[in-house]
Enzyme design. Structure first.
Site: not given
Length: 365
Positions: A239, A304
């Site tokens: 991610s 993230h």
């Protein structure tokens, strides 16, 4: 194609010809040129304020070299393009339509799109994103683990040499290799879809070197962000790199909204944001949800955010300056310096802060 008797316009052999003579040559022999390249040459003539054209710049343009002459034409040539837009051309093959679609998906300037369409040869192909995806999807999850994917609730979740674990942070490779381990089939699926739909077109336009830099920078920033802000959690998934690419692409679309002529750009942005929000929300929920196999912790979601920060800083600069020298960009050096400072800070944090704070870390796998 070459201009005949070019030396007669430069009798003193200075290496320059006047823009007036250059225009007369374009008018006389322009029909022999590719129309996209002709527009670049005309933009160069229009943007030149010194009243002369360097012969070497002309040679570079004709040989598809992205030299200072081309950058001058792009940055200063504000004239109206005389011929029809690339989107209006008909009779294209399937591969040509694909290249045109990629150009409109990623580039905000028409002259950039035409240059890319005219010069792209698919050699080399977008190997970096495809290789990363194949390794993540098949080699590790399928062959090494002998199963499609490991769920994070499984007791074997941490028993591999690739993911990042706070107790094993001295093993430096884990700050990169954690991208090959995913927390469930939905985690793997969303990352693979975003990686291919966004990463492959970006690599086709900007090349493997630039896209791999953004991707790897997002991966490293993601794991280091976890080691600083969520010190007791492990990390899995790609991610960080995926969010760096997607956020850079979306930010580039927003910054050049009027110039982006891709169809359904609003719908595409909405779909990308929904997928990212769903995956991020799932990661946040999972992080704070009680583990089914304590003390096996759930992975962090801070990777993230680290990827997003890289995307809207370094990534935006790289995507905005299509094949132009980043060394000449002041903002590039500013953001690169900030990134390097963060990496150095995180390294020292990992060396000293864990012992000073006396944290209760999960047991090593």
């Amino acid at each position: 194609w070459r201009f005949p008797f070019l030396s007669q316009f430069d009798p003193d052999n200075t290496g320059y010809i006047s823009t007036e003579k250059f225009r007369s040559l374009l008018q006389r022999h322009g029909s022999e040129l590719d129309p996209h390249k002709l527009e670049v040459l005309l933009a160069l003539a229009d943007s030149n304020s010194e009243g002369r054209i360097c012969y070497q710049d002309f040679v570079n343009l004709m040989s598809n070299k992205r030299s200072n002459s081309f950058r001058q034409a792009i940055l200063q040539g504000n004239r109206r393009l005389c011929s029809k837009a690339l989107l209006e051309e008909t009779g294209l093959s399937l591969s040509q339509r694909l290249i045109r679609h990629v150009a409109y998906e990623t580039l905000p300037r028409e002259i950039d799109r035409k240059w890319y369409y005219d010069s792209y040869t698919c050699c080399p192909p977008p190997w970096f994103m495809i290789t990363i995806t194949i390794v993540a999807f098949f080699l590790y999850n399928g062959v090494v683990l002998d199963r499609f994917v490991l769920q994070v609730t499984h007791p074997l979740y941490l028993k591999n040499a690739l993911l990042y674990h706070p107790q094993l942070r001295a093993q430096a490779w884990r700050y990169l290799t954690y991208i090959f381990m995913h927390a469930g089939i939905e985690h793997l699926g969303l990352n693979v879809v975003l990686q291919l739909l966004v990463g492959v077109p970006l690599e086709m336009v900007h090349g493997a070197a630039r896209i791999s830099f953004v991707y790897v920078a997002g991966v490293v920033a993601g794991s280091l962000a976890v080691s600083v802000a969520d010190m007791t959690a492990p990390v899995v998934g790609s991610s960080g790199g995926v969010y760096a690419l997607v956020s850079a692409h979306l930010a580039n679309i927003v910054m050049n909204w009027s110039g982006m002529k891709c169809q359904f750009k609003l719908l595409r942005m909405a779909v990308a944001l929904i997928c990212m929000s769903f995956e991020f929300g799932r990661a946040v929920w999972l992080r704070f949800h009680p583990s089914a196999y304590p003390p096996c912790p759930h992975p962090s979601f801070m990777a993230h955010l680290g990827g997003v920060m890289v995307g809207i800083t370094l990534g935006v600069i790289i995507l905005r300056n299509y094949e132009q020298r980043l060394q000449d960009q002041t903002l590039w050096w500013i953001f690169l310096s900030i990134y390097v400072i963060f990496v150095l800070f995180a390294i020292f944090w990992n060396i000293f802060a864990y012992n000073l704070l006396d944290l209760k870390l999960p047991p090593p796998p």
